[in-house]
Scaffold this active site. Sequence first.
Site, PDB file in Angstrom:
ATOM      1  N   ARG A 112       0.822  -1.207   0.000  1.00 21.88           N
ATOM      2  CA  ARG A 112       0.000   0.000   0.000  1.00 21.88           C
ATOM      3  C   ARG A 112       0.860   1.263   0.000  1.00 21.88           C
ATOM      4  O   ARG A 112       0.482   2.294  -0.584  1.00 21.88           O
ATOM      5  CB  ARG A 112      -0.913  -0.024   1.224  1.00 21.88           C
ATOM      6  CG  ARG A 112      -1.961   1.086   1.265  1.00 21.88           C
ATOM      7  CD  ARG A 112      -2.982   0.790   2.351  1.00 21.88           C
ATOM      8  NE  ARG A 112      -4.009   1.821   2.403  1.00 21.88           N
ATOM      9  CZ  ARG A 112      -4.249   2.591   3.457  1.00 21.88           C
ATOM     10  NH1 ARG A 112      -3.523   2.460   4.562  1.00 21.88           N
ATOM     11  NH2 ARG A 112      -5.208   3.493   3.426  1.00 21.88           N
ATOM     12  N   ASN A 133      -4.263   9.024   5.207  1.00 21.41           N
ATOM     13  CA  ASN A 133      -3.106   8.281   5.718  1.00 21.41           C
ATOM     14  C   ASN A 133      -3.070   8.180   7.239  1.00 21.41           C
ATOM     15  O   ASN A 133      -2.544   7.209   7.793  1.00 21.41           O
ATOM     16  CB  ASN A 133      -1.814   8.949   5.249  1.00 21.41           C
ATOM     17  CG  ASN A 133      -1.572   8.776   3.762  1.00 21.41           C
ATOM     18  OD1 ASN A 133      -2.066   7.831   3.151  1.00 21.41           O
ATOM     19  ND2 ASN A 133      -0.822   9.692   3.171  1.00 21.41           N
ATOM     20  N   HIS A 173       0.372   4.717  -2.232  1.00 17.45           N
ATOM     21  CA  HIS A 173       0.195   6.024  -1.616  1.00 17.45           C
ATOM     22  C   HIS A 173       1.381   6.945  -1.879  1.00 17.45           C
ATOM     23  O   HIS A 173       1.259   8.163  -1.705  1.00 17.45           O
ATOM     24  CB  HIS A 173      -0.055   5.866  -0.108  1.00 17.45           C
ATOM     25  CG  HIS A 173      -1.448   5.436   0.199  1.00 17.45           C
ATOM     26  ND1 HIS A 173      -2.271   6.131   1.060  1.00 17.45           N
ATOM     27  CD2 HIS A 173      -2.185   4.389  -0.266  1.00 17.45           C
ATOM     28  CE1 HIS A 173      -3.452   5.522   1.119  1.00 17.45           C
ATOM     29  NE2 HIS A 173      -3.404   4.466   0.329  1.00 17.45           N
ATOM     30  N   SER A 203       8.043  10.597  -1.218  1.00 18.06           N
ATOM     31  CA  SER A 203       7.567  11.729  -0.421  1.00 18.06           C
ATOM     32  C   SER A 203       6.720  11.270   0.759  1.00 18.06           C
ATOM     33  O   SER A 203       6.686  11.923   1.804  1.00 18.06           O
ATOM     34  CB  SER A 203       6.766  12.704  -1.291  1.00 18.06           C
ATOM     35  OG  SER A 203       5.621  12.087  -1.849  1.00 18.06           O
ATOM     36  N   HIS A 206      -6.006  -5.736  -2.885  1.00 14.93           N
ATOM     37  CA  HIS A 206      -6.825  -5.959  -1.695  1.00 14.93           C
ATOM     38  C   HIS A 206      -7.070  -7.443  -1.436  1.00 14.93           C
ATOM     39  O   HIS A 206      -7.848  -7.795  -0.550  1.00 14.93           O
ATOM     40  CB  HIS A 206      -8.155  -5.222  -1.816  1.00 14.93           C
ATOM     41  CG  HIS A 206      -8.033  -3.748  -1.572  1.00 14.93           C
ATOM     42  ND1 HIS A 206      -9.101  -2.887  -1.645  1.00 14.93           N
ATOM     43  CD2 HIS A 206      -6.956  -2.985  -1.246  1.00 14.93           C
ATOM     44  CE1 HIS A 206      -8.692  -1.651  -1.381  1.00 14.93           C
ATOM     45  NE2 HIS A 206      -7.394  -1.686  -1.139  1.00 14.93           N
TER      46      HIS A 206
END
Length: 350
Positions: A82, A114, A86, A96, A213
């Site tokens: 994940r 987040n 993100h 970042s 998922h």
Amino acid sequence: MGSSSKRCLGAILVASFYFSTSLAFFPAHHEGESAHPVEHGPKPGLSPHFYRSTCPQADEIVVSVLKKAIAKEPRIAASLLRLLFHDCFVQGCDASVLLDDSKAVASEKNALPNKKSIRGFEVIDEIKAALEEACPHTVSCADTIALAARGSTVLSGGPYWELPLGRRDSKTAYMKLANKNLPPPNATLHRLVKFFGRQGLDKTDLVALSGSHTIGMARCVSFKQRLYNQHRDNKPDMTLEKRFYHKLASICPRTGGDNNISPLDFASPPKFDNSYYKLIVEGRGLLNSDQVLWTGKDPEIAHLVKSYAENESLFFEHYVNSIIKMGNTNPLLGSDGEIRMNCRRVNHVR
């Protein structure tokens, strides 16, 4: 689990050290934060052999740390996968997302999608420390995320892919963009298609990458609306299969319990396979953004869900293509950015 040529290749290439053990985003312009055009495809400087001469053992180091971390907590594999999403969907794959708050940086970790949700930073820290010890100031944090995501997928039983490397690290974070680019898990299919499209990702990429998922967990706050107030009418989502609804309601009461967790894939929670799609067809997708792939009345998307449910090898093939494509989103190359010594802060901050 069905086999495929991709998995066989992965097994051959990594047999010496592998052992099996939300999500729509678009970059937008914000005040004070620029957004670059989305680019995909081969990049000058990105190559699976980027570290062949400077740190040939990089992947083995990453996997050795992952094996211990996943054995201790299988859920961490999904968390690390994940992290890649993100990172890449907010201003490109530039690490970042790993930066902590500082005087100069507003951390993406505090963005609403987040906060109390994204995790795995300590494992990245451990991997990066091992890489720095073996190959100082060589492997970027952005590539560390990508390597950890691939390793986590393979160690969970998923496909192996040739991973283009050579990304460099951002010197800042983009919290406002993270807030804008990572929509809630109750996103409609129309929004999912639109957001992925703005990233240069098509419907096949949307459906294939949603298959991430097949591993991992979600907090009740991510799907409680489906149980009790789907259309703000104090009624559940009628697309939920009845027994599945009662199971979820036992985990997530109407009031409280927002941080209780549930597997995204009840059939085989720690295993990267195609059961995610089989569950969606049965009305047992956990998040609204999962289930609408089947119920959203898009024939092309529904056909892909059905095809992946019936053919795991096809899912793996498309997943590999799409995650490589996603990983090519706006990387920093050449002299852009830097190679962080510590993934939590830029190099000039002491």
